[in-house]
Design an enzyme around this catalytic site. Structure first.
Site, PDB file in Angstrom:
ATOM      1  N   GLU A 177       5.454  -1.088  -1.606  1.00 24.04           N
ATOM      2  CA  GLU A 177       4.987  -2.436  -1.241  1.00 24.04           C
ATOM      3  C   GLU A 177       4.676  -2.550   0.251  1.00 24.04           C
ATOM      4  O   GLU A 177       5.531  -2.963   1.040  1.00 24.04           O
ATOM      5  CB  GLU A 177       6.022  -3.504  -1.629  1.00 24.04           C
ATOM      6  CG  GLU A 177       5.532  -4.920  -1.343  1.00 24.04           C
ATOM      7  CD  GLU A 177       6.576  -6.000  -1.594  1.00 24.04           C
ATOM      8  OE1 GLU A 177       6.204  -7.183  -1.578  1.00 24.04           O
ATOM      9  OE2 GLU A 177       7.758  -5.661  -1.786  1.00 24.04           O
ATOM     10  N   LYS A 214       2.692  -2.506  -5.102  1.00 28.08           N
ATOM     11  CA  LYS A 214       2.785  -3.970  -5.028  1.00 28.08           C
ATOM     12  C   LYS A 214       2.041  -4.415  -3.778  1.00 28.08           C
ATOM     13  O   LYS A 214       2.452  -4.088  -2.654  1.00 28.08           O
ATOM     14  CB  LYS A 214       4.245  -4.430  -5.001  1.00 28.08           C
ATOM     15  CG  LYS A 214       4.389  -5.955  -4.969  1.00 28.08           C
ATOM     16  CD  LYS A 214       5.814  -6.404  -5.221  1.00 28.08           C
ATOM     17  CE  LYS A 214       5.927  -7.910  -5.144  1.00 28.08           C
ATOM     18  NZ  LYS A 214       7.267  -8.417  -5.514  1.00 28.08           N
TER      19      LYS A 214
END
Length: 297
Positions: A177, A214
């Site tokens: 992420e 993500k």
């Protein structure tokens, strides 16, 4: 090796991943939005009891099941607690059909070259062993991009993939992420740089290595389609990043193959003061709208 049934649920499930992983730093804000002010708890222990009660209430609501919520990201303290009389990861999978993930990062370093790298994680191996014991499928780790700085974005991607390799070594699937801050003026340029760096790291991965990504919802629709289609990527999920649920859903619905992994946008409108009927109805509407946006693209 990761659980094949859980891999199939993530790869083919029609839904999204719930982010229930507020840390110590973000918990007071999450509780305030839920209608619990800081003067209503006297210690960190009480604070974490209250946030666990909120998370348990969400997980045990009728709408929270594997039909539309394919996965959930847990904070370490949640992983170590029980929901419905079972360890939280087991309760998610066995009782609700939801694949459990664990947030493993320990916060962010100070900004340098337009990015905030992850703090060192000296105890990561021990945490990963514990996560496997409790039935966790994968992990999530967040760092932040605050400017379209090529050196910074390279550094952030290098770090993410280095830690991802350590996680893969434990048989867990990492969610990488590198969040791009939604308010920066050069967000579109930063996203183009990030896409290039991610592809440079993904292309050499061997066939037995799969990761998830993500990412902030991009300024250019379907910018991340090459990542969605990449053979080393199990799934690309989107963070809400401060957008309202309405705006996040609208942006997500325009991205082919991306699904949501929302935190604040998921819990928007929920309150500790609501009756069970009110709470369940609000969560049902939230889950329905996010699941719809996750499958529209």
């Amino acid at each position: 090796m990761p659980n094949q049934d859980q891999t199939d649920r993530i790869a083919r499930g029609q839904g999204f991943i719930a982010a229930l992983d507020q840390s110590g730093g973000s918990t007071p804000k999450a509780l305030k939005l839920y209608g619990i002010d800081e003067d209503q708890y006297a210690s960190e222990a009480e604070m974490f009891d209250l946030i666990h009660a909120m998370r348990s209430r969400i997980v045990e609501a009728p709408a929270f099941n594997g039909d539309r919520v394919v996965g959930a990201i847990l904070f370490e303290m949640t992983m170590e607690r029980e929901i419905g009389g079972k360890p939280a990861p087991a309760a998610l999978w066995e009782d609700h059909g939801v694949v459990p993930f664990l947030k493993v990062d320990k916060g962010l370093e100070a900004e340098a070259n337009g990015v905030r790298l992850m703090n060192p994680m000296p105890d990561l191996d021990a945490l990963l062993i514990r996560a496997r014991e409790l039935g966790v499928y994968g992990t999530k780790m967040r760092s932040v991009i605050d400017a379209a700085n090529p050196d910074g974005i390279k550094a952030i991607t290098d770090q993410q993939f280095e830690v991802a390799e350590q996680i893969l070594g434990h048989g867990l699937i990492p969610i990488i992420e590198p969040e791009v801050t939604i308010s920066i003026a050069d967000k579109a340029e930063a996203e183009e740089m990030l896409l290039r760096e991610l592809l440079l790291h993904l292309d050499p991965l061997p066939e037995d290595r799969m990761v998830m990504l993500k990412l902030t919802l991009p300024e250019v629709d379907n910018l991340y389609k090459p990542l969605v289609d990449h053979p080393r990527v199990l799934k690309v999920v989107a963070l809400s990043g401060g957008y309202s649920r309405e705006e996040a859903n609208a942006r997500l619905a325009r991205q082919t193959g991306m699904i949501a992994s929302f935190s604040r946008a998921l819990t928007e409108g929920l309150s500790a003061q609501q009756s069970e009927a009110e709470f369940n109805a609000t969560l049902e509407a939230s889950i329905a709208s996010i699941a719809k946006a996750s499958t529209s693209g």
